[in-house]
Design a protein around this motif. Sequence first.
Motif, PDB file in Angstrom:
ATOM      1  N   ASP A   1       2.065  -1.990   9.472  1.00 14.58           N
ATOM      2  CA  ASP A   1       1.674  -2.970   8.446  1.00 14.58           C
ATOM      3  C   ASP A   1       1.198  -4.275   9.082  1.00 14.58           C
ATOM      4  OD1 ASP A   1       2.337  -1.248   6.386  1.00 14.58           O
ATOM      5  OD2 ASP A   1       4.210  -2.257   5.871  1.00 14.58           O
ATOM      6  N   ALA A   2       1.966  -4.753  10.071  1.00 14.50           N
ATOM      7  CA  ALA A   2       1.652  -6.035  10.703  1.00 14.50           C
ATOM      8  C   ALA A   2       0.350  -5.962  11.491  1.00 14.50           C
ATOM      9  CB  ALA A   2       2.805  -6.469  11.611  1.00 14.50           C
ATOM     10  N   VAL A   3       0.153  -4.880  12.244  1.00 12.20           N
ATOM     11  CA  VAL A   3      -1.038  -4.761  13.078  1.00 12.20           C
ATOM     12  C   VAL A   3      -2.300  -4.653  12.220  1.00 12.20           C
ATOM     13  CG1 VAL A   3      -2.251  -3.235  14.687  1.00 12.20           C
ATOM     14  CG2 VAL A   3       0.156  -3.822  15.081  1.00 12.20           C
ATOM     15  N   VAL A   4      -2.269  -3.838  11.181  1.00 17.93           N
ATOM     16  CA  VAL A   4      -3.448  -3.686  10.324  1.00 17.93           C
ATOM     17  C   VAL A   4      -3.750  -5.007   9.603  1.00 17.93           C
ATOM     18  CG1 VAL A   4      -4.411  -2.486   8.316  1.00 17.93           C
ATOM     19  CG2 VAL A   4      -3.180  -1.205  10.078  1.00 17.93           C
ATOM     20  N   ALA A   5      -2.714  -5.700   9.144  1.00 18.13           N
ATOM     21  CA  ALA A   5      -2.929  -7.017   8.517  1.00 18.13           C
ATOM     22  C   ALA A   5      -3.521  -7.995   9.513  1.00 18.13           C
ATOM     23  CB  ALA A   5      -1.614  -7.546   7.958  1.00 18.13           C
ATOM     24  N   ALA A   6      -3.061  -7.944  10.758  1.00 15.03           N
ATOM     25  CA  ALA A   6      -3.595  -8.844  11.789  1.00 15.03           C
ATOM     26  C   ALA A   6      -5.074  -8.585  12.031  1.00 15.03           C
ATOM     27  CB  ALA A   6      -2.807  -8.676  13.081  1.00 15.03           C
ATOM     28  N   ILE A   7      -5.473  -7.319  11.995  1.00 16.53           N
ATOM     29  CA  ILE A   7      -6.887  -6.984  12.178  1.00 16.53           C
ATOM     30  C   ILE A   7      -7.717  -7.503  11.014  1.00 16.53           C
ATOM     31  CG2 ILE A   7      -8.499  -5.033  12.162  1.00 16.53           C
ATOM     32  CD1 ILE A   7      -6.474  -3.551  13.937  1.00 16.53           C
ATOM     33  N   LEU A   8      -7.246  -7.280   9.795  1.00 12.32           N
ATOM     34  CA  LEU A   8      -7.982  -7.759   8.625  1.00 12.32           C
ATOM     35  C   LEU A   8      -8.085  -9.278   8.608  1.00 12.32           C
ATOM     36  CD1 LEU A   8      -6.490  -5.364   5.918  1.00 12.32           C
ATOM     37  CD2 LEU A   8      -8.900  -5.462   6.619  1.00 12.32           C
ATOM     38  N   VAL A   9      -6.972  -9.954   8.861  1.00  6.66           N
ATOM     39  CA  VAL A   9      -6.962 -11.419   8.835  1.00  6.66           C
ATOM     40  C   VAL A   9      -7.803 -11.985   9.975  1.00  6.66           C
ATOM     41  CG1 VAL A   9      -5.505 -13.466   9.133  1.00  6.66           C
ATOM     42  CG2 VAL A   9      -4.755 -11.599   7.643  1.00  6.66           C
ATOM     43  N   GLY A  10      -7.620 -11.444  11.181  1.00 11.49           N
ATOM     44  CA  GLY A  10      -8.385 -11.942  12.315  1.00 11.49           C
ATOM     45  C   GLY A  10      -9.886 -11.789  12.127  1.00 11.49           C
ATOM     46  N   ASP A  11     -10.303 -10.627  11.637  1.00 15.21           N
ATOM     47  CA  ASP A  11     -11.734 -10.417  11.412  1.00 15.21           C
ATOM     48  C   ASP A  11     -12.278 -11.368  10.361  1.00 15.21           C
ATOM     49  OD1 ASP A  11     -11.702  -8.424  13.289  1.00 15.21           O
ATOM     50  OD2 ASP A  11     -11.830  -6.769  11.863  1.00 15.21           O
ATOM     51  N   ALA A  12     -11.507 -11.592   9.304  1.00 14.03           N
ATOM     52  CA  ALA A  12     -11.954 -12.502   8.239  1.00 14.03           C
ATOM     53  C   ALA A  12     -12.076 -13.937   8.750  1.00 14.03           C
ATOM     54  CB  ALA A  12     -10.980 -12.445   7.066  1.00 14.03           C
ATOM     55  N   LEU A  13     -11.216 -14.297   9.692  1.00 10.04           N
ATOM     56  CA  LEU A  13     -11.225 -15.665  10.221  1.00 10.04           C
ATOM     57  C   LEU A  13     -12.094 -15.812  11.462  1.00 10.04           C
ATOM     58  CD1 LEU A  13      -7.442 -16.614   9.837  1.00 10.04           C
ATOM     59  CD2 LEU A  13      -9.349 -17.079   8.271  1.00 10.04           C
ATOM     60  N   GLY A  14     -12.673 -14.702  11.913  1.00 13.62           N
ATOM     61  CA  GLY A  14     -13.552 -14.760  13.076  1.00 13.62           C
ATOM     62  C   GLY A  14     -12.826 -14.883  14.391  1.00 13.62           C
ATOM     63  N   THR A  15     -11.599 -14.370  14.465  1.00 19.63           N
ATOM     64  CA  THR A  15     -10.842 -14.418  15.709  1.00 19.63           C
ATOM     65  C   THR A  15     -10.008 -13.154  15.828  1.00 19.63           C
ATOM     66  OG1 THR A  15      -9.229 -15.687  16.998  1.00 19.63           O
ATOM     67  CG2 THR A  15      -8.915 -15.645  14.611  1.00 19.63           C
ATOM     68  N   GLU A  16      -9.920 -12.612  17.029  1.00 24.94           N
ATOM     69  CA  GLU A  16      -9.132 -11.403  17.234  1.00 24.94           C
ATOM     70  C   GLU A  16      -7.703 -11.783  17.597  1.00 24.94           C
ATOM     71  OE1 GLU A  16      -9.249  -7.424  20.054  1.00 24.94           O
ATOM     72  OE2 GLU A  16     -11.138  -8.275  19.291  1.00 24.94           O
ATOM     73  N   LEU A  17      -6.752 -11.399  16.767  1.00 23.49           N
ATOM     74  CA  LEU A  17      -5.358 -11.745  17.006  1.00 23.49           C
ATOM     75  C   LEU A  17      -4.756 -10.809  18.047  1.00 23.49           C
ATOM     76  CD1 LEU A  17      -4.102 -12.508  13.382  1.00 23.49           C
ATOM     77  CD2 LEU A  17      -5.369 -13.945  14.988  1.00 23.49           C
ATOM     78  N   ALA A  18      -3.875 -11.360  18.868  1.00 22.88           N
ATOM     79  CA  ALA A  18      -3.293 -10.592  19.972  1.00 22.88           C
ATOM     80  C   ALA A  18      -2.348  -9.509  19.447  1.00 22.88           C
ATOM     81  CB  ALA A  18      -2.539 -11.535  20.905  1.00 22.88           C
ATOM     82  N   VAL A  19      -2.533  -8.294  19.963  1.00 24.64           N
ATOM     83  CA  VAL A  19      -1.640  -7.169  19.677  1.00 24.64           C
ATOM     84  C   VAL A  19      -1.300  -6.528  21.022  1.00 24.64           C
ATOM     85  CG1 VAL A  19      -1.403  -4.914  18.586  1.00 24.64           C
ATOM     86  CG2 VAL A  19      -2.626  -6.748  17.400  1.00 24.64           C
ATOM     87  N   PRO A  20      -0.019  -6.434  21.384  1.00 24.91           N
ATOM     88  CA  PRO A  20       0.342  -5.826  22.671  1.00 24.91           C
ATOM     89  C   PRO A  20      -0.185  -4.405  22.782  1.00 24.91           C
ATOM     90  CG  PRO A  20       2.243  -6.920  21.673  1.00 24.91           C
ATOM     91  CD  PRO A  20       1.168  -6.901  20.634  1.00 24.91           C
ATOM     92  N   PRO A  21      -0.620  -3.971  23.966  1.00 21.54           N
ATOM     93  CA  PRO A  21      -1.174  -2.619  24.128  1.00 21.54           C
ATOM     94  C   PRO A  21      -0.246  -1.504  23.657  1.00 21.54           C
ATOM     95  CG  PRO A  21      -1.676  -3.932  26.056  1.00 21.54           C
ATOM     96  CD  PRO A  21      -0.752  -4.762  25.210  1.00 21.54           C
ATOM     97  N   LEU A  22       1.049  -1.589  23.966  1.00 22.29           N
ATOM     98  CA  LEU A  22       1.955  -0.535  23.549  1.00 22.29           C
ATOM     99  C   LEU A  22       2.066  -0.481  22.024  1.00 22.29           C
ATOM    100  CD1 LEU A  22       3.537   1.607  25.061  1.00 22.29           C
ATOM    101  CD2 LEU A  22       5.576   0.179  24.864  1.00 22.29           C
ATOM    102  N   ALA A  23       1.954  -1.644  21.374  1.00 20.01           N
ATOM    103  CA  ALA A  23       1.992  -1.691  19.914  1.00 20.01           C
ATOM    104  C   ALA A  23       0.720  -1.086  19.325  1.00 20.01           C
ATOM    105  CB  ALA A  23       2.170  -3.128  19.432  1.00 20.01           C
ATOM    106  N   SER A  24      -0.429  -1.450  19.873  1.00 22.97           N
ATOM    107  CA  SER A  24      -1.681  -0.898  19.339  1.00 22.97           C
ATOM    108  C   SER A  24      -1.739   0.607  19.561  1.00 22.97           C
ATOM    109  CB  SER A  24      -2.892  -1.587  19.979  1.00 22.97           C
ATOM    110  OG  SER A  24      -2.972  -1.341  21.366  1.00 22.97           O
ATOM    111  N   GLY A  25      -1.227   1.074  20.707  1.00 28.70           N
ATOM    112  CA  GLY A  25      -1.215   2.510  20.963  1.00 28.70           C
ATOM    113  C   GLY A  25      -0.317   3.266  20.007  1.00 28.70           C
TER     114      GLY A  25
END
Length: 221
Positions: free
Chosen positions: A129-153
């Motif tokens: 939930d948190a990672v997908v929200a971070a992607i949506l929010v970051g893209d809308a704001l024009g910035t990529e929010l940090a997600v640790p590699p193990l979390a994204s994997g």
Amino acid sequence: MADFARFLPLSQRPRTDERGVTTDRRAPTAGVLRSIAEALRAGGDPGWAATTDDGGTVATTVAGLVAGFDRAPARRSLDSAQRALGLRSGDLAPTPPLDGPVDAAAALDTRAAVITERPQPTRLVELDDAVVAAILVGDALGTELAVPPLASGAVALRRATAAPTPIKAVISGHSLHATDAGWTIGHGPALVGTAHELIRFLAGIGTAAPRPAREGEAGDA
């Protein structure tokens, strides 16, 4: 290149000492929530009203995330099924009132503190939930929010396993390799993209599919 599956207690891979493997995702989940909170404060009211790529806004995305805290597994499954039918979270159930980005950021910071301090591990669905929200929010704001590699994997693996038929049709018979995160999931010829791009596709955000790897790009994938 590391195969991400080697870091998870999954079947059909070489037997190794797994005493160091953990399903405790409290730290990465809390970190992603804090990243969203920082982005909300930086974006202010204009960012709060920004449109997200799933047809909502930053406000509705964050409200849905906050409303999902401590959802029961059955509730999560029902919400996911309804979203697959084209219903937004706001159509499913009332969300708690959030008085703008500052209030929302405070709610996310509070949740991050609760996650960090609680004794029980965080479920993968909460990290998702948190990672997908971070992607949506970051893209809308024009910035990529940090997600640790193990979390994204971990999120990519979960999404690939439970992907709807159109997405599975694209990735079937392939591995997925994150060019910037050092993980590979699945078997077969590699499809590549950044971790951000791969999760966007697996989550059904937009239509850009991962591309075939160029020679040497995906290592041993």
